[in-house]
Design an enzyme around this catalytic site. Structure first.
Site, short mmCIF file in Angstrom:
data_model
loop_
_atom_site.label_atom_id
_atom_site.label_comp_id
_atom_site.label_asym_id
_atom_site.label_seq_id
_atom_site.Cartn_x
_atom_site.Cartn_y
_atom_site.Cartn_z
NE ARG A 132 7.87 -2.46 6.20
CZ ARG A 132 6.56 -2.31 6.39
NH1 ARG A 132 5.82 -1.75 5.45
NH2 ARG A 132 6.01 -2.72 7.51
NE ARG B 193 6.11 -0.46 10.22
CZ ARG B 193 4.97 -0.46 9.53
NH1 ARG B 193 4.89 0.25 8.40
NH2 ARG B 193 3.94 -1.12 9.94
NE ARG C 287 -4.68 -1.46 9.92
CZ ARG C 287 -3.58 -0.98 9.34
NH1 ARG C 287 -3.57 0.16 8.74
NH2 ARG C 287 -2.49 -1.68 9.38
NE ARG D 161 1.99 -5.12 11.11
CZ ARG D 161 3.04 -4.81 10.35
NH1 ARG D 161 4.24 -5.26 10.64
NH2 ARG D 161 2.88 -4.05 9.29
CE LYS E 216 -1.99 -1.11 3.92
NZ LYS E 216 -1.25 -2.35 4.21
P1 AP5 Z 1 4.89 -1.53 1.85
O1 AP5 Z 1 4.50 -0.73 0.67
O2 AP5 Z 1 5.65 -0.85 2.94
O3 AP5 Z 1 3.61 -2.30 2.46
P2 AP5 Z 1 2.34 -1.77 3.19
O4 AP5 Z 1 1.15 -2.43 2.59
O5 AP5 Z 1 2.32 -0.27 3.26
O6 AP5 Z 1 2.59 -2.43 4.62
P3 AP5 Z 1 2.56 -1.87 6.08
O7 AP5 Z 1 3.27 -2.90 6.93
O8 AP5 Z 1 3.06 -0.47 6.19
O9 AP5 Z 1 1.04 -1.87 6.37
P4 AP5 Z 1 0.32 -2.02 7.65
O10 AP5 Z 1 -1.04 -1.86 7.13
O11 AP5 Z 1 0.52 -3.23 8.48
O12 AP5 Z 1 0.97 -0.89 8.58
P5 AP5 Z 1 0.54 0.58 8.94
O13 AP5 Z 1 1.75 1.41 8.96
O14 AP5 Z 1 -0.64 1.03 8.15
O15 AP5 Z 1 5.72 -2.79 1.33
C1 AP5 Z 1 6.27 -3.75 2.23
C2 AP5 Z 1 7.64 -4.22 1.71
O16 AP5 Z 1 7.47 -4.94 0.50
C3 AP5 Z 1 8.62 -3.08 1.38
O17 AP5 Z 1 9.90 -3.53 1.72
C4 AP5 Z 1 8.47 -2.89 -0.14
O18 AP5 Z 1 9.66 -2.39 -0.72
C5 AP5 Z 1 8.16 -4.32 -0.60
N1 AP5 Z 1 7.23 -4.38 -1.73
C6 AP5 Z 1 6.11 -3.61 -1.92
N2 AP5 Z 1 5.47 -3.98 -3.06
C7 AP5 Z 1 6.20 -5.01 -3.58
C8 AP5 Z 1 6.04 -5.83 -4.75
N3 AP5 Z 1 5.00 -5.67 -5.59
N4 AP5 Z 1 6.97 -6.80 -4.98
C9 AP5 Z 1 8.01 -6.96 -4.10
N5 AP5 Z 1 8.21 -6.20 -2.99
C10 AP5 Z 1 7.31 -5.25 -2.73
O19 AP5 Z 1 -0.01 0.37 10.43
C11 AP5 Z 1 0.86 0.08 11.51
C12 AP5 Z 1 0.06 -0.02 12.79
O20 AP5 Z 1 -0.60 1.24 13.07
C13 AP5 Z 1 -1.09 -1.04 12.80
O21 AP5 Z 1 -0.62 -2.34 13.12
C14 AP5 Z 1 -2.00 -0.46 13.90
O22 AP5 Z 1 -1.50 -0.73 15.19
C15 AP5 Z 1 -1.90 1.04 13.65
N6 AP5 Z 1 -2.92 1.55 12.71
C16 AP5 Z 1 -2.69 2.17 11.51
N7 AP5 Z 1 -3.84 2.51 10.92
C17 AP5 Z 1 -4.83 2.09 11.75
C18 AP5 Z 1 -6.26 2.13 11.67
N8 AP5 Z 1 -6.90 2.68 10.61
N9 AP5 Z 1 -6.96 1.59 12.69
C19 AP5 Z 1 -6.36 1.06 13.77
N10 AP5 Z 1 -5.01 0.98 13.90
C20 AP5 Z 1 -4.25 1.49 12.90
#
Ligand code: AP5
Length: 217
Positions: free
Chosen positions: A123, A156, A88, A167, A13
């Site tokens: 990552r 992270r 989410r 997660r 994402k």
């Molecule tokens: P990346 O693009 O970083 O993936 P992502 O989908 O953004 O993953 P996240 O881990 O950031 O998502 P998340 O939803 O768990 O965390 P968030 O920060 O929102 O890609 C991942 C890796 O793969 C990278 O190394 C990239 O280079 C590689 N890659 C990408 N695409 C690729 C491809 N096509 N091929 C190969 N490699 C690829 O949330 C963190 C925490 O915050 C949550 O756990 C929760 O505690 C809290 N939180 C956030 N939002 C909310 C909400 N709305 N409600 C409640 N809690 C929340």
């Protein structure tokens, strides 16, 4: 243009959000980045959410809804925005809908679990911007350094394998029900109903981007 990117942890994402926002000149609203910034600042919000985030659980809906509703009133959101990581849960989606915040496109990026584990264990992130790299699939030009600023990259806290598996469980339990919610909304006769699309995120980054651009036009 108003876009929501859905997908499990590591679906890509954040990676895709960066290129979409650059192309369509809209801000990326990453709730994960906002919360991590609050934790790093040591603000009241940061203190409240730090342990929840490092455990891999979700922050309570009321906190998230308030945070996002406030952010999207900022002037840079006047011509649209991209929500990355919100909603989410179904209550978060209902809150957006009840606030009459219509969305043009909802795109789910789906990826299998073992790919997620491989991606998140490799990552590296630029803490200032949230730019993500991967040691094998998307390496920075200089190892350990951000391509744009040259700052050091970090890993992270919640990318440990056991936390990533938790997660994923939280995603299946609490976020997957959103797919039904948005399928129904997209097929409804409601005015301004969004378009809902699903994309295979197991493909290389550039191919996923191409598919997203063909949906967004
Ligand atoms: P990346 O693009 O970083 O993936 P992502 O989908 O953004 O993953 P996240 O881990 O950031 O998502 P998340 O939803 O768990 O965390 P968030 O920060 O929102 O890609 C991942 C890796 O793969 C990278 O190394 C990239 O280079 C590689 N890659 C990408 N695409 C690729 C491809 N096509 N091929 C190969 N490699 C690829 O949330 C963190 C925490 O915050 C949550 O756990 C929760 O505690 C809290 N939180 C956030 N939002 C909310 C909400 N709305 N409600 C409640 N809690 C929340």
């Amino acid at each position: 243009m108003r876009v929501i990117l859905l997908g499990c942890p590591g679906a890509g994402k954040g990676t895709q959000a960066k290129v979409i926002c650059e192309r369509y000149h809209i801000p990326q609203i990453s709730t994960g980045d906002m919360l991590r910034a609050a934790v790093n600042e040591g603000s009241d919000l940061g203190k409240q959410v730090a342990s929840i985030m490092s455990s891999g659980a979700l922050v309570p809906d009321d906190i998230m809804i308030q945070l996002v509703q406030k952010r999207i009133t900022d002037p840079d959101c006047a011509n649209g925005f991209l929500l990355d990581g919100f909603p989410r849960t179904v209550p978060q989606a209902i809150a957006l809908h009840d606030a009459k915040i219509s969305i043009d496109h909802i795109i789910e990026i789906y990826v299998d679990d073992e790919t997620v584990i491989r991606r998140l264990s490799g990552r590296w992130v630029h803490p200032g911007s949230g730019r993500a790299y991967h040691i094998d699939f998307n390496p920075p030009l200089v190892p350990g350094k951000d391509d744009i600023t040259g700052d050091s990259l970090i890993q992270r806290d919640d990318d440990k394998e056991s936390t990533v598996r938790h997660r994923l469980k939280v995603y299946y339990d609490q976020t997957i029900p959103l797919l039904d919610y948005y399928t129904h909304l997209a097929n409804s006769s409601e005015e301004h109903a969004p378009m809902f699309s699903q994309i295979n995120g197991n493909l290389p980054v550039a191919q996923v981007t191409k598919e997203i651009f063909s949906i967004l036009g």
